[in-house]
Write a protein that holds these residues in place. Structure first.
Motif, mmCIF file in Angstrom:
data_model
loop_
_atom_site.group_PDB
_atom_site.id
_atom_site.type_symbol
_atom_site.label_atom_id
_atom_site.label_comp_id
_atom_site.label_asym_id
_atom_site.label_seq_id
_atom_site.Cartn_x
_atom_site.Cartn_y
_atom_site.Cartn_z
ATOM 1 N N VAL A 269 -6.902 -32.565 23.242
ATOM 2 C CA VAL A 269 -5.483 -32.558 22.887
ATOM 3 C C VAL A 269 -4.770 -33.736 23.539
ATOM 4 C CG1 VAL A 269 -3.326 -31.274 23.132
ATOM 5 C CG2 VAL A 269 -5.425 -30.064 22.506
ATOM 6 N N ALA A 270 -5.069 -33.978 24.822
ATOM 7 C CA ALA A 270 -4.411 -35.070 25.533
ATOM 8 C C ALA A 270 -4.769 -36.414 24.925
ATOM 9 C CB ALA A 270 -4.797 -35.033 27.011
ATOM 10 N N ALA A 271 -6.035 -36.567 24.488
ATOM 11 C CA ALA A 271 -6.449 -37.837 23.890
ATOM 12 C C ALA A 271 -5.801 -38.055 22.535
ATOM 13 C CB ALA A 271 -7.968 -37.868 23.769
ATOM 14 N N LEU A 272 -5.600 -36.973 21.773
ATOM 15 C CA LEU A 272 -5.052 -37.110 20.423
ATOM 16 C C LEU A 272 -3.531 -37.188 20.406
ATOM 17 C CD1 LEU A 272 -7.356 -34.607 18.488
ATOM 18 C CD2 LEU A 272 -7.445 -37.097 18.445
ATOM 19 N N LYS A 273 -2.881 -36.817 21.513
ATOM 20 C CA LYS A 273 -1.420 -36.902 21.533
ATOM 21 C C LYS A 273 -0.941 -38.327 21.298
ATOM 22 C CE LYS A 273 -0.253 -35.033 25.480
ATOM 23 N NZ LYS A 273 0.636 -34.495 26.549
ATOM 24 N N GLY A 274 -1.738 -39.277 21.697
ATOM 25 C CA GLY A 274 -1.323 -40.664 21.547
ATOM 26 C C GLY A 274 -1.912 -41.379 20.347
ATOM 27 N N GLU B 142 -1.605 -32.322 30.782
ATOM 28 C CA GLU B 142 -2.251 -32.703 29.531
ATOM 29 C C GLU B 142 -1.843 -31.793 28.393
ATOM 30 O OE1 GLU B 142 -6.346 -32.502 30.606
ATOM 31 O OE2 GLU B 142 -6.384 -34.501 31.494
ATOM 32 N N TYR B 143 -0.989 -30.818 28.673
ATOM 33 C CA TYR B 143 -0.566 -29.880 27.644
ATOM 34 C C TYR B 143 0.495 -30.512 26.736
ATOM 35 C CZ TYR B 143 -2.855 -25.738 29.624
ATOM 36 O OH TYR B 143 -3.760 -24.818 30.045
ATOM 37 N N THR B 144 0.585 -29.950 25.550
ATOM 38 C CA THR B 144 1.691 -30.281 24.661
ATOM 39 C C THR B 144 2.879 -29.382 25.002
ATOM 40 O OG1 THR B 144 1.012 -28.671 22.993
ATOM 41 C CG2 THR B 144 0.050 -30.880 22.853
ATOM 42 N N GLU B 145 4.007 -29.657 24.387
ATOM 43 C CA GLU B 145 5.188 -28.819 24.620
ATOM 44 C C GLU B 145 4.902 -27.376 24.215
ATOM 45 O OE1 GLU B 145 9.037 -27.431 25.409
ATOM 46 O OE2 GLU B 145 7.923 -29.190 26.102
ATOM 47 N N THR B 146 4.212 -27.203 23.100
ATOM 48 C CA THR B 146 3.886 -25.847 22.654
ATOM 49 C C THR B 146 2.981 -25.140 23.653
ATOM 50 O OG1 THR B 146 4.101 -26.526 20.348
ATOM 51 C CG2 THR B 146 2.872 -24.509 20.784
ATOM 52 N N LEU B 147 1.961 -25.834 24.133
ATOM 53 C CA LEU B 147 1.031 -25.226 25.077
ATOM 54 C C LEU B 147 1.717 -24.924 26.402
ATOM 55 C CD1 LEU B 147 -2.246 -27.266 24.427
ATOM 56 C CD2 LEU B 147 -1.588 -25.028 23.529
ATOM 57 N N ASN B 148 2.661 -25.742 26.801
ATOM 58 C CA ASN B 148 3.417 -25.449 28.021
ATOM 59 C C ASN B 148 4.126 -24.108 27.906
ATOM 60 O OD1 ASN B 148 2.741 -27.764 29.433
ATOM 61 N ND2 ASN B 148 4.445 -28.944 28.605
ATOM 62 N N ARG B 149 4.761 -23.882 26.779
ATOM 63 C CA ARG B 149 5.478 -22.617 26.592
ATOM 64 C C ARG B 149 4.504 -21.440 26.513
ATOM 65 N NH1 ARG B 149 10.371 -24.171 22.334
ATOM 66 N NH2 ARG B 149 10.962 -26.148 23.298
ATOM 67 N N PRO C 261 1.221 -36.788 16.404
ATOM 68 C CA PRO C 261 1.324 -35.332 16.207
ATOM 69 C C PRO C 261 2.374 -34.694 17.116
ATOM 70 C CG PRO C 261 -0.973 -35.994 16.303
ATOM 71 C CD PRO C 261 -0.178 -37.206 16.662
ATOM 72 N N GLU C 262 2.463 -35.158 18.350
ATOM 73 C CA GLU C 262 3.434 -34.567 19.263
ATOM 74 C C GLU C 262 4.860 -34.938 18.865
ATOM 75 O OE1 GLU C 262 4.021 -32.132 22.809
ATOM 76 O OE2 GLU C 262 2.792 -32.274 21.016
ATOM 77 N N GLU C 263 5.029 -36.054 18.139
ATOM 78 C CA GLU C 263 6.351 -36.383 17.619
ATOM 79 C C GLU C 263 6.753 -35.416 16.507
ATOM 80 O OE1 GLU C 263 7.255 -41.060 18.275
ATOM 81 O OE2 GLU C 263 5.864 -40.596 16.656
ATOM 82 N N VAL C 264 5.781 -34.943 15.748
ATOM 83 C CA VAL C 264 6.070 -33.928 14.737
ATOM 84 C C VAL C 264 6.516 -32.639 15.418
ATOM 85 C CG1 VAL C 264 5.105 -32.559 12.856
ATOM 86 C CG2 VAL C 264 4.433 -34.956 13.109
#
Length: 1617
Positions: free
Chosen positions: A820-825, A862-869, A1006-1009
């Protein structure tokens, strides 16, 4: 250079001018001659005192009384008194070391010390540690046997006739002793580290005269031993006398600690000798009894003086943890024996407070897990899994860890500890806990260890224990098979073979030894038990294991072992000879013979010709199949064909593997039509076949399964270098390329499904961590997107329960997080990113204990905003429903939450936070609410965003502007793209250029979406509020919002549905968010919610029609491949061409729907939550952890759920497959009145736990039945009530289930335990009523069981003798047996056949039921715990003899001691008490409770206060300090006055628990109290009487009075007030 440096070097160690003078003074009084060094220069002219000191030819030394005046004259010559004192101490120490063997000189030295001390010239706090250090150095030098030639100087005092020392002893006057502990373990005489500012020194002690050594000329070894023992004895004797003198002064605590440390070292090593041969005459002849007795008694005098209670220089507790009482060779000395007996006596008193109960109350259940906090380097990742306490590991009487190889190897067969270990292993072999558990407790057999001398401290089971328990299990299964249940128990044999293969491959069983013992057990001891070939089949499973093959090839006993293996063959047929397993067992001996023959052709003479002929039958059958004479269609095979193929899997593994692979590829290849492909592109896939049924796979040999898994992985992951291709343009190149390209095809769903079924049928043998496993095979495998996609699909939709069962879900979470962390960028990789994110959501929500968001516990997120929640929500559920296991996790929690939310703008609503556990809620309440800032940011960017969106999204927008927008727009503006589009729609989505919007959303990160979705929801809700203020109806606004969202989700499929739903429910602070998201909105508003949209319902229908049923492993049909775009929609499919296997936009909702239900309940919308559960019931059946979801949501909202909603939640489960009690449905059915179930219900519930969760007792403790049969005959089906169940054997398959049948929660043991939890959480009565019923049953359990037994037999039998059980443990007294005070049976309990159905005696069953009750209560939420504390307090208050003023303290003390050991002794002699049962219940309860939940135990103390007697004080050990004030406070007025000496056991206990708490676990020699705990005790002691304060004086932070504070590095540097 060296020559220039030498003078300065020598000057740094130059002798103080006073030293020669002081040495000469002592030489004079000691009667020794003095010689000056030749190289020393002249000294000043002597004065009058010096003339007298150096007067020649003096025959006798001066009178001792004159010494002090002579010394004072020297003192006047040297003004630097402190340096003079240091020199004097140094000289005295060297003289003590050298003159200890000369009695007159030793007496003078004692006199000199006393005289100098009298004038204040000895600092005992520096002198004594320096003396002890010098003695240690001298003894070490002597033990090494080093002797040097004599040298005579004024600094190295010697005397003719004495063996000289080798070096000058130079002791620094400011010597500081800072041991790691006041009592470091004494393992040998050693030299402590020298001070950094002094040269090392050693002294060789030789007090024996040289002329005396002539008697030993013929035995130099004997001379050395005699001299050494005499020297050490004399030195220790003199040292002890000096210490006794020093103890008359007021010494610092650190000095006391140093003294005690050395005294105990000497005592423990009293018999240390020069290393000689054991059979030497020298050893036997040398017995220094007199010297030993003298110093030993002096040493004991010092110890007694240190621990004297009047002075309390050192707590007596230090002796309790010293290990002195465990010395191997206790001398025949009454004084030392007296001390050791006193230590044992006080340890036994302390043990009464520390020990868990009997083995019946402390054997493992696998229901909870504890951690090793002192060994965990971090809180996340793999390390914490492998550092848990094994269930059989339990603290001993003082909390020491009774585990590790050294201890396990010392356990004797047939001992209680041996039976305890075997009980645990047998339970594990039946209930199949996680392989991770086995890895933590197993020891590799000595014969397989690469380093034989390396011990394993964390393991607890030796190979002998495993071997015996394994044979017991084989015997148990054989007897079950012989009883006519061979068909039913075949599943149990399969499960056991998986574990057996795992144990053998791990090297935990010595194969040769195992075969020997198995032959002895089955053929020699019980020749009639072996009737079938199950044992031969079991050995055939492991015969290809490398360790086994090595044994059969290379072991010296290989011929004998082979012969014994062949002896297990039997010819008896089963009751169903045509079944596949019967055919396998019929031919298995032949398979085994062929394999052994292949290993060694010399074994031919031991083979049976008939078996070899059967081998030819196998070959003939296989030739016919492989040549096509018989069509091997796996879906139409008859039982004989299945059995024969199983046989082939043992003899011809590779051909069988190829045949399976051929079948899976038999349908051939095809070009898959995929929309969006270029005209010259093709996608090659394997046509679908039927996956192999699990009934067929289960009979394959494990070796074939391993080969199949290997080849399937090669085909699934390594062969996918290209999933689409462009054919070459020329015919020649096409022809050349065609064959190669067809090798790179997409596998069929049948192969993927077969692969997953293989892993599920053998979780022990076949499990692999896929990311590391595939990377090890080929480092480039996961660099291919298609391989990564396939692996993520398999993990997300097939193997999640398996990973949790294996204890690897945390490790998998960290692996996926890296993806996930690698694909965020990376732009455009939305499909793999969203799949990895969805998998990570499932993994986070699958965790059942505390976790770290990063494997290392620190570093950037390395989490996304969704995973943080999601992580915060998961933590809330874990903490509230299962607690935090260790105190360290509580300390780490705030930092981890801050780490999670460091980049998050989200704030949880008050409605959500009110259900969070307090520890998490307090952390989050302090966060700044940033929702207003999000609106402000939008308002600032709105003009720019609207302008950009107008250019980009107008119907006539220039397509080329898309590239310009992506390349030049700012990220802070791009996050508002969807919000701007929503504003521009004006309720008319057709006004938007959807093509341009789709292109941008596909090309950005993807994280911008994700950010677009969250900001769009914020803007949407803000816009609704603005429009409401303008007078627009809320119905119209919500309808317009729903229509606009439908444009994004369904019309053009521009955004992921799961993320949008999460964004809406996270904004539950705004009521309109849930109106949009929730189902069944009020009809009068005419709204259609997002979850009720027709488009989603159609997607769900397609999902159900094209996917296999939830139990996919049982599906026998052919899988359908769904079109990529239909399954995932435009947003996820876009440029991707790789087809889906199991993935679907509907499947992505599985982790989301439960969170929707949570959020609706939090907002008091139970009706809508019920509606969601009804609509999505069929979908939730696919949830990998739906059982856990039901259990957790009932616990999370306990006390807040209406009965109707509880029933809906229960209906999520597959009710017929859950072992609910038969009467349970009637107590949860909706009704107006809530009736508490009768006692019979609770008793039956506990009996189910005893029969299925608590480990069964060994054969020696069973009453009236053999152990091997009792396991099955005593267990009733858990979903039957006692009235309906009959005694006698039951179907074994009802207990033993394969993993794939109970993937959630993973084992049948856990299923039964968690089902009982669900039942209690679902009852429509209060927690107090439930707890009261359970406690009442426990309190009156013995008379109740006796009534049951008497009702069965008519009269009391031998196992249950009396029904008049006293409420006082002093069972011999008349009034204690008074009927008015006897414990009565539980009323309303149907006890008919209750005891007989359990298979235990009354005594055994009572202990097990108490353990089961404590275990069950520990699984329930804290609401139940509070009620338990109140109920227990009430029960204790009702014990009449605790508050009886007429009872003598001695009688009460005896009674309490008995009660605290209940129900161990009481169960044996039928004098159980209500108090003993309550104490037993609390022990069982606390031992299974997580650390965090132990904080509530103070409720018991509050309810019992004020205390009125020591008896009551001893009962209430929790928070004992506060309760002691009631009895021993300054203003306390107890009914019976008590002296502090009466509670020395509690004093020791307080010392122990402080060290136990400071260590965070078992007390070690290096354990130190925590400074804050000492500070707490220091403040609390101010309320005690002076005599109690005195006994606890070391439990505070004052370094001048506490040895713990003085030796604590933190307190010593920074004292706490």
């Amino acid at each position: 250079m060296e020559q220039n440096q030498r003078p300065s070097s020598s000057r740094s160690y130059q002798v103080h001018p006073a030293k020669p003078v002081i040495i000469d003074l002592f030489n004079l009084y000691l009667g020794r001659s003095s010689r000056q060094k030749a190289e020393e220069g002249p000294v000043e002219p002597p004065n009058k005192a010096q003339k007298r000191v150096t007067a020649p030819n003096r025959e006798l030394p001066p009178p001792n009384e004159q010494f002090i005046s002579d010394f004072e004259e020297i003192q006047q010559r040297f003004p630097e008194q402190e340096q003079l004192r240091a020199v004097t101490e140094s000289v005295l120490i060297s003289l003590v070391v050298q003159c200890s063997g000369h009695s007159p000189r030793a007496e003078f030295l004692l006199f000199a010390l006393k005289s100098l001390c009298g004038v204040g010239y000895i600092n005992w706090d520096t002198f004594l540690p320096s003396l002890l250090s010098a003695v240690s150095s001298a003894e070490a030098s002597l033990v090494q046997g080093g002797q040097a030639q004599p040298t005579t100087t004024s600094t190295n005092i010697s005397q003719p006739g004495m063996l000289p020392s080798t070096n000058t002893i130079s002791i620094s006057s400011n010597f500081q002793s800072n041991p790691a502990s006041p009592l470091t373990s004494a393992q040998g005489i050693g030299s402590p580290a020298q001070s950094a500012n002094e040269p090392s020194s050693a002294v060789t002690l030789s007090p024996v005269k040289l002329n005396d050594s002539s008697n030993f000329q013929q035995s130099p070894l004997k001379v050395n031993s005699a001299l050494r023992d005499s020297a050490i004895g004399s030195l220790r004797q003199l040292c002890c006398k000096i210490i006794l003198t020093g103890l008359r002064s007021s010494l610092k605590p650190v000095t006391h600690a140093e003294i005690l440390h050395h005294m105990l070292t000497w005592l423990v090593n009293w018999d240390q000798r020069l290393q000689v041969n054991d059979d030497s005459d020298i050893t036997r002849s040398w017995r220094p009894e007199k010297a030993l007795t003298e110093w030993l008694h002096s040493c004991l005098d010092v110890v007694w003086l240190l621990v004297e209670e009047d002075k309390c220089r050192v707590p007596f507790y230090e002796l309790l943890r010293s290990g002195l009482q465990f010395i191997d060779n206790i001398p025949d000395d009454e004084s030392l024996f007296t001390l050791i007996m006193e230590i044992h006596r006080r340890r036994d008193m302390l043990a009464m407070h520390m020990q868990m109960l009997d083995q019946h109350l402390h054997c493992p259940t696998f229901g909870t897990q504890r951690f090793l906090p002192q060994a965990t380097p971090h809180f996340g990742g793999e390390a914490i899994t492998n550092l848990r306490y094994s269930p059989i590991t339990y603290p001993s009487v003082l909390g020491e860890p009774l585990h590790g190889e050294d201890l396990a190897a010392c356990i004797q067969k047939s001992s209680l500890d041996w039976d305890r270990a075997l009980r645990c292993i047998r339970h594990a072999l039946r209930t199949t806990p996680s392989p991770d558990w086995w890895k933590r407790v197993l020891l590799v057999a000595p014969c397989y260890r690469p380093q034989p001398n390396v011990s394993t401290p964390g393991a607890v089971f030796t190979c002998e224990m495993i071997c015996e328990a394994t044979i017991d299990r084989i015997v148990e299964l054989l007897k079950l098979t012989n009883s006519g249940k061979e068909v039913q128990c075949w599943q149990e044999w399969l499960i056991f073979s998986d574990i057996f293969f795992f144990l053998m491959k791990s090297g935990c069983i010595d194969f040769v030894d195992f075969v020997d013992k198995l032959v002895s057990r089955l053929i020699e001891d019980d020749p009639h038990i072996l009737r079938t070939n199950h044992v031969t089949w079991l050995l055939a499973q492991i015969i290809r294991v490398e360790l086994v093959m090595n044994a059969l090839n290379n072991d010296s006993r290989k011929v004998e072992t082979t012969r014994k293996i062949l002896s297990f063959h039997r010819e008896d047929k089963t009751s169903d000879p045509n079944s596949p397993q019967s055919i396998l067992l019929d031919f298995i001996s032949s398979c085994q013979n062929l394999r052994i023959w292949s290993l060694n052709t010399l074994n031919r003479e031991y083979f049976n010709n008939e078996q070899l002929q059967k081998g030819k039958q196998i070959d003939e059958w296989w030739r016919q199949v492989s040549k096509g004479e018989r069509m091997l269609d796996y879906m139409t095979m008859d039982d004989r064909s299945i059995g024969m193929f199983w046989v082939v899997s043992y003899t011809m593994t590779q051909p069988a593997c190829e045949m399976v692979m051929t079948w899976l590829n038999s349908a051939g290849k095809e070009m898959l039509p995929v929309s969006g492909l270029q005209p010259n592109e093709r996608l090659v896939v394997m046509r679908e076949t039927t996956p192999l049924p699990i009934t067929l796979l289960s009979g394959f040999s494990i070796n074939l399964c391993l080969k199949l898994a290997f080849h399937m992985e090669e085909s699934l992951f390594s062969g996918q270098t290209s999933s689409s291709f462009t054919p070459p343009q020329t015919l020649a190149l096409r022809q050349q390329y065609k064959e190669e390209q067809y090798k790179k095809v997409i596998p069929s769903i049948a192969m993927v499904e077969t692969y997953t079924r293989l892993l599920l049928i053998a979780p022990y043998s076949l499990f692999r961590s896929h990311f590391s496993h595939l990377t090890q095979r080929n480092s480039s495998t996961l660099s291919k997107p298609v391989a990564t996609l396939l692996l993520l699909e398999i993990l997300n939709y097939r193997l999640l329960p398996l990973y949790r069962y294996e204890g690897k879900n945390k490790s998998l979470m960290y692996d996926v997080t890296k993806i996930v962390a690698a694909l965020k960028g990376k732009r455009g990789d939305h499909r793999v990113f969203r799949l990895a994110e969805n998998l990570c959501m499932n993994l986070i929500l699958s965790l059942r204990d505390f976790f770290s968001v990063k494997k290392e516990g620190k570093g950037p997120m390395e989490y996304t905003e969704t995973l943080n929640r999601i992580a915060v929500i998961s933590l809330a559920i874990i903490i509230k429903t299962r607690g935090i296991a260790e105190a360290e996790h509580l300390l780490y929690l705030p930092a981890m939450v801050e780490q999670i939310l460091s980049s998050s703008q989200h704030t949880w609503s008050e409605k959500t936070l009110r259900y969070f556990p307090p520890v998490l809620r307090d952390i989050l309440m302090g966060r700044t609410d940033k929702r207003g800032l999000a609106v402000q940011a939008w308002q600032q960017a709105e003009t720019t965003v609207i302008n950009q969106c107008t250019q980009l999204l107008s119907p006539s927008a220039d397509p080329t502007y898309v590239v310009t927008y992506i390349s030049h727009s700012f990220p802070q503006h791009r996050q508002y793209l969807c919000a701007g589009a929503w504003i521009l729609m004006h309720g008319h989505p057709e006004n938007i250029n959807s093509a341009n919007l789709a292109r941008v959303l596909r090309e950005i990160l993807p994280e911008e979406v994700t950010a677009n979705i969250y900001t769009m929801v914020d803007v949407l809700l803000h816009h609704i509020h603005i429009e409401l203020q303008r007078g627009h109806p809320v119905q119209d606004l919500v309808m317009k919002a729903s229509a606009n969202l439908a444009f994004f989700i369904w019309t053009h499929e521009l955004l992921p549905l799961d993320i949008l739903i999460l964004a809406l429910i996270d904004r539950d602070d705004d009521p309109h968010a849930l109106h949009i998201a929730r189902a069944n909105v009020e009809k009068r508003r005419g709204l259609i919610s997002l979850l009720d949209r027709q488009e989603l319902q159609q997607k769900m229908k397609l999902f159900f029609s094209t996917r296999s049923p939830p139990e996919h492993w049982l599906y026998t049909g052919m899988f359908k491949r769904v079109d990529l775009q239909k399954a995932l929609g435009n947003y996820l499919s876009w440029k991707d061409r790789f087809p889906v296997f199991f993935d679907d936009v509907v499947g992505r909702l599985l982790p989301v729907i439960p969170l929707v239900v949570y959020r609706l309940i939090e907002n008091d919308l139970s009706d809508h939550a019920e509606r969601v559960l009804v609509v999505y019931k069929q979908l939730l059946a696919y949830h990998p952890f739906r059982f856990t979801f039901v259990r957790d949501i009932l616990a999370y909202f306990y006390g807040h759920l209406p009965g109707k909603l509880i029933v809906r939640i229960l209906n999520v489960l597959d009710i017929p497959k859950i072992p609910f009690s038969e009467s349970f449905p009637q107590y949860v059915a909706p009704s107006d009145s809530s009736t508490c179930p009768p006692p019979d219900y609770f008793a039956s519930l506990l009996l189910v736990l005893v029969n299925n969760v608590i480990p069964s007792l060994s054969s020696s403790s069973k009453s009236g039945s053999n152990f091997d049969a009792s396991y099955h005959s005593a267990r009733s089906p858990p979903n039957k009530t006692p009235a309906a169940s009959q005694s006698g054997p039951t179907n074994a398959s009802e207990n033993q289930k394969a993993f794939y049948q109970i993937q959630d929660p993973g084992t049948y043991t856990q299923l039964v335990l968690e089902t009982a939890v669900i039942e209690l959480l679902s009852l429509r009565v209060s927690a107090s009523q439930i707890v009261s019923s359970l406690v009442q049953f426990v309190v009156h359990i013995q008379p109740t069981l006796i009534q049951s037994s008497n009702g069965l037999h008519g009269t009391s039998n031998g196992s249950c003798q009396t029904s008049m059980l006293p409420t006082s443990p002093s069972g011999g007294s008349t009034d204690s047996m008074n009927a008015s005070r006897s414990t009565q049976p539980v009323s309303g309990l149907n006890t008919s056949n209750f005891v007989s159905r359990s298979g235990y005696s009354c005594q055994q069953l009572s202990c097990l039921l108490i353990q089961a009750c404590g275990l069950l209560l520990a699984q329930l939420p804290q609401d139940f715990h509070m009620q338990l504390y109140l109920e227990v307090s009430r029960q204790i208050k009702e014990i009449w003899w605790l508050n009886d003023a007429n009872r003598s303290p001695r009688e009460l003390d005896s009674a309490v001691n008995y009660a605290l050991l209940d129900p161990i002794w009481a169960a044996q002699d039928n004098t159980s008490t209500a108090l003993g049962n309550v104490v037993g219940l609390l022990h069982s309860f606390f031992s299974n409770l997580p650390q965090e939940w132990l904080e509530g135990t103070h409720v018991i103390i509050k309810q019992l206060r004020p205390m009125t007697s020591i008896a009551m004080l001893r009962i209430t050990l929790s928070l004992l300090l506060g309760a002691m004030v009631d009895v021993f406070g300054k203003n306390a007025q107890p009914s019976v006055p008590a002296q502090a000496a009466e509670i020395i056991d509690l004093i020791d206990f307080l010392h122990h628990v402080i060290h136990y708490e400071g260590q965070g676990g078992p007390v070690l020699p290096t354990s130190k109290p925590r400074p804050e705990v000492l500070a707490l005790f220091g403040r609390a002691m101010e309320s005690f009487r002076p005599d109690v304060q005195h006994l606890l004086c070391h439990l505070k932070t004052d370094i001048n009075s506490s040895i713990y504070a003085a030796t604590h590095p933190k307190l010593n540097q920074n004292p706490m007030s």
